[in-house]
Design a protein around this motif. Structure first.
Motif, short mmCIF file in Angstrom:
data_model
loop_
_atom_site.label_atom_id
_atom_site.label_comp_id
_atom_site.label_asym_id
_atom_site.label_seq_id
_atom_site.Cartn_x
_atom_site.Cartn_y
_atom_site.Cartn_z
N CYS A 317 0.87 -1.18 0.00
CA CYS A 317 0.00 0.00 0.00
C CYS A 317 0.91 1.23 0.00
O CYS A 317 1.38 1.66 1.05
CB CYS A 317 -0.93 -0.01 1.22
N ALA A 318 1.16 1.76 -1.19
CA ALA A 318 2.08 2.88 -1.33
C ALA A 318 1.41 4.18 -0.91
O ALA A 318 0.19 4.35 -1.06
CB ALA A 318 2.56 2.99 -2.78
N PRO A 319 2.16 5.15 -0.37
CA PRO A 319 1.60 6.46 -0.05
C PRO A 319 1.10 7.17 -1.32
O PRO A 319 1.63 6.96 -2.42
CB PRO A 319 2.78 7.22 0.57
N ARG A 320 0.09 7.99 -1.14
CA ARG A 320 -0.48 8.72 -2.27
C ARG A 320 0.42 9.89 -2.68
O ARG A 320 1.31 10.29 -1.93
CB ARG A 320 -1.87 9.23 -1.91
N VAL A 321 0.17 10.41 -3.86
CA VAL A 321 0.99 11.52 -4.36
C VAL A 321 0.84 12.73 -3.45
O VAL A 321 1.81 13.46 -3.19
CB VAL A 321 0.56 11.87 -5.80
N GLU A 322 -0.37 12.97 -2.94
CA GLU A 322 -0.60 14.11 -2.05
C GLU A 322 0.24 14.01 -0.78
O GLU A 322 0.68 15.05 -0.24
CB GLU A 322 -2.08 14.22 -1.69
N GLU A 323 0.50 12.78 -0.31
CA GLU A 323 1.33 12.62 0.88
C GLU A 323 2.77 12.98 0.59
O GLU A 323 3.47 13.54 1.45
CB GLU A 323 1.22 11.19 1.38
N MET A 327 5.09 15.84 2.31
CA MET A 327 6.43 15.63 2.87
C MET A 327 7.33 16.81 2.59
O MET A 327 8.19 17.18 3.40
CB MET A 327 7.05 14.37 2.25
N THR A 328 7.14 17.43 1.44
CA THR A 328 7.98 18.57 1.05
C THR A 328 7.40 19.89 1.51
O THR A 328 7.84 20.95 1.03
CB THR A 328 8.14 18.59 -0.48
N ASP A 329 6.42 19.84 2.41
CA ASP A 329 5.75 21.05 2.90
C ASP A 329 5.11 21.81 1.74
O ASP A 329 5.13 23.06 1.69
CB ASP A 329 6.74 21.93 3.65
N ASN A 330 4.58 21.01 0.79
CA ASN A 330 3.89 21.55 -0.40
C ASN A 330 4.78 22.49 -1.22
O ASN A 330 4.31 23.42 -1.86
CB ASN A 330 2.61 22.30 0.01
N THR A 331 6.06 22.15 -1.20
CA THR A 331 6.98 22.91 -2.05
C THR A 331 6.71 22.63 -3.53
O THR A 331 6.87 23.52 -4.38
CB THR A 331 8.43 22.56 -1.71
N TYR A 332 6.30 21.39 -3.81
CA TYR A 332 6.00 20.99 -5.17
C TYR A 332 4.53 20.57 -5.24
O TYR A 332 3.97 20.00 -4.30
CB TYR A 332 6.90 19.83 -5.60
#
Length: 486
Positions: A317-323, A327-332
């Motif tokens: 169960c891989a983490p979603r793209v939004e997660e 992780m990057t503090d919504n830098t990307y």
């Protein structure tokens, strides 16, 4: 199709009529009780031959409403007969016996020739049986020799030279040996060559067969040697460049790479990702940076995209793209992560099946545990700790993953037990590395363990200082250099 077949079975020819008359089952049963259907109303013999199979026997069904079925007894007897008469000689003898029976069936004509043929057939069969008995006795004598006798015979036999012959085999150099004997001895001695060599090696060097006692089918112990021989070749094909920082990259350096991987270690630990995901992530990062010029503003984006790919490949169960964006503090943004994911996959040609250090470490830990009566948990944790330390260091790209895994086992065994040499014939056999070949990587790994360069990246060290990992990060040992000087 079935109704058509039933209509044909229920159609008979009435007496004095040229057209078929359909009868019911009740009428057929009544006719059967009165003595059956009159002979004149049955279909002709040639038509019956077309309907019946010459090699199958039939039996009447117990239920009157069921059609007759072909029994398996006839088929089994036919198969056994075919297996019994497999040789050409037996086929010829059977053909002669059939011809003789045909002669005898013609009202007594040609009885003398039939008797002569039958006499020849019997004599031929006796000769064939005698020859087969002799051949079987030879084969049994050959098969009764065990591996020890084969080894003795191999030592006593003169050297053989390959000579061209019809069979494409090798003839013995000794003229006293016949061709048949030399071919038979070659078959005995060359067939188990690999097994004999393994037995010799294990007897002389004390090599332990680590795959013989494993009962778990998911371990694939039967195919493990072939699998690891194959991935030893693959690790050369799909390894990153060892000097891409100096030759290609201009805006990033090894320290930036180390900071990125140290952060990814914390991310994988927070999301409880399997170790294979972390190792594959680092491999994808290095392979991408080996062929693509990247700025320092996009370095973290490359790391996140590679971890997303590795998670999809390794995790259930891989983490979603939004997660990953979080992780990057919504830098990307989500689109930027997906775009980079596509770019990485296309540049690497979707080659994700890569043997990492973790792939070899599992095998080598299993080999190292053979020398312990009870599996040593500290050995496994310490070996994993040492290999994870190499992920942060750019300088370890010059070592193959299998070499790093073998060096981690060497240093872990020396750290836990300094009373004996950490390398043994079993480890040398399964890793294909001798102790002198590990010198450079072991010494570099020892510097990482002692942190001689005072590296400030402590994510891995803090992780393995926890009690659940037996605090192996706090262990140290005597200098390992004297082991390579003796």
């Amino acid at each position: 199709m079935h109704s058509t077949k039933m209509n044909k079975e229920n159609t008979v020819y009435a007496e004095g009529e040229n057209f078929p008359v359909r009868i019911t089952r009740a009428r057929a049963r009544a006719l059967g009780s009165l003595g059956g259907i009159p002979p004149s109303s049955r279909p002709p013999f040639k038509q019956a031959l077309k309907c019946a199979h010459p090699t199958k026997s039939k039996r009447a069904a117990s239920d009157e409403n069921k059609a007759s079925v072909v029994t398996m007894d006839g088929l089994q007897k036919k198969r056994r007969a075919v297996l019994r008469d497999a040789t050409n000689i037996c086929e010829n003898s059977c053909d002669k016996s059939i011809d003789a029976s045909r002669f005898q069936a013609k009202g007594g004509k040609n009885t003398e020739s039939a008797s002569v043929v039958s006499t020849e057939v019997s004599s031929t069969q006796e000769d064939v049986k005698t020859k087969l008995a002799e051949e079987l006795s030879k084969i049994r004598v050959v098969e009764s020799r065990n591996i020890t006798d084969a080894l003795k015979l191999e030592d006593k036999m003169p050297p053989q030279r390959c000579m061209p012959n019809d069979a494409g085999g090798c003839l013995s150099a000794d003229p006293m040996l016949s061709t048949q004997d030399s071919v038979m001895s070659d078959e005995i001695l060359t067939a188990p060559d690999k097994e004999i060599e393994k037995l010799r090696a294990s007897d002389g060097l004390g090599i332990v067969d680590i795959d013989s006692e494993l009962k778990d089918s998911q371990v694939w112990s039967l195919y493990a040697p072939d699998i690891y021989n194959n991935i030893r070749v693959t690790e050369f094909e799909r390894r990153p460049s060892t000097d891409y920082m100096e030759k290609l990259q201009q805006d990033i350096n090894p320290n930036m790479r180390g900071i990125l991987i140290d952060w990814l270690v914390e991310v994988s630990d927070e999301y409880k990702l399997v170790p294979d995901t972390l190792y594959l992530t680092v491999n994808l990062i290095d392979r991408f940076l080996s062929i693509s010029l990247t700025t320092k503003q996009k370095l973290q984006l490359v790391g996140v995209a590679c971890m997303l790919i590795a998670s999809k490949y390794e995790e259930i169960c891989a983490p979603r793209v939004e997660e990953f964006c979080f992780m990057t503090d919504n830098t990307y943004t989500r689109d930027e992560v997906l775009k980079m994911e596509s770019e990485v996959l296309n540049l690497l040609h979707f080659q994700l099946s890569v043997p990492t250090t973790k792939t070899f470490l599992r095998r080598y830990i299993q080999v190292a545990q053979c020398s312990y009566e009870v599996p040593c948990v500290e050995l496994e944790f310490l070996a994993n700790y040492l290999t994870e330390l190499t992920l942060v260091e750019y300088s370890f790209l010059k070592f193959l993953p299998s070499l790093v895994a073998a060096s981690a086992i060497f240093l872990a065994r020396w750290t836990l037990n300094q009373s004996e040499h950490p390398w043994n014939p079993t480890l040398e056999h399964y890793t294909s590395y001798k102790a002198p070949q590990l010198k450079a990587s072991v010494l570099a790994l020892e510097d990482l363990q002692l942190n001689t360069n005072a590296c400030p990246l402590n994510a891995i060290r803090e992780k393995y200082r926890l009690h659940k990992f037996k605090r192996v990060a706090a262990l140290s040992a005597k200098p390992v250099r004297p082991l390579f000087e003796t």
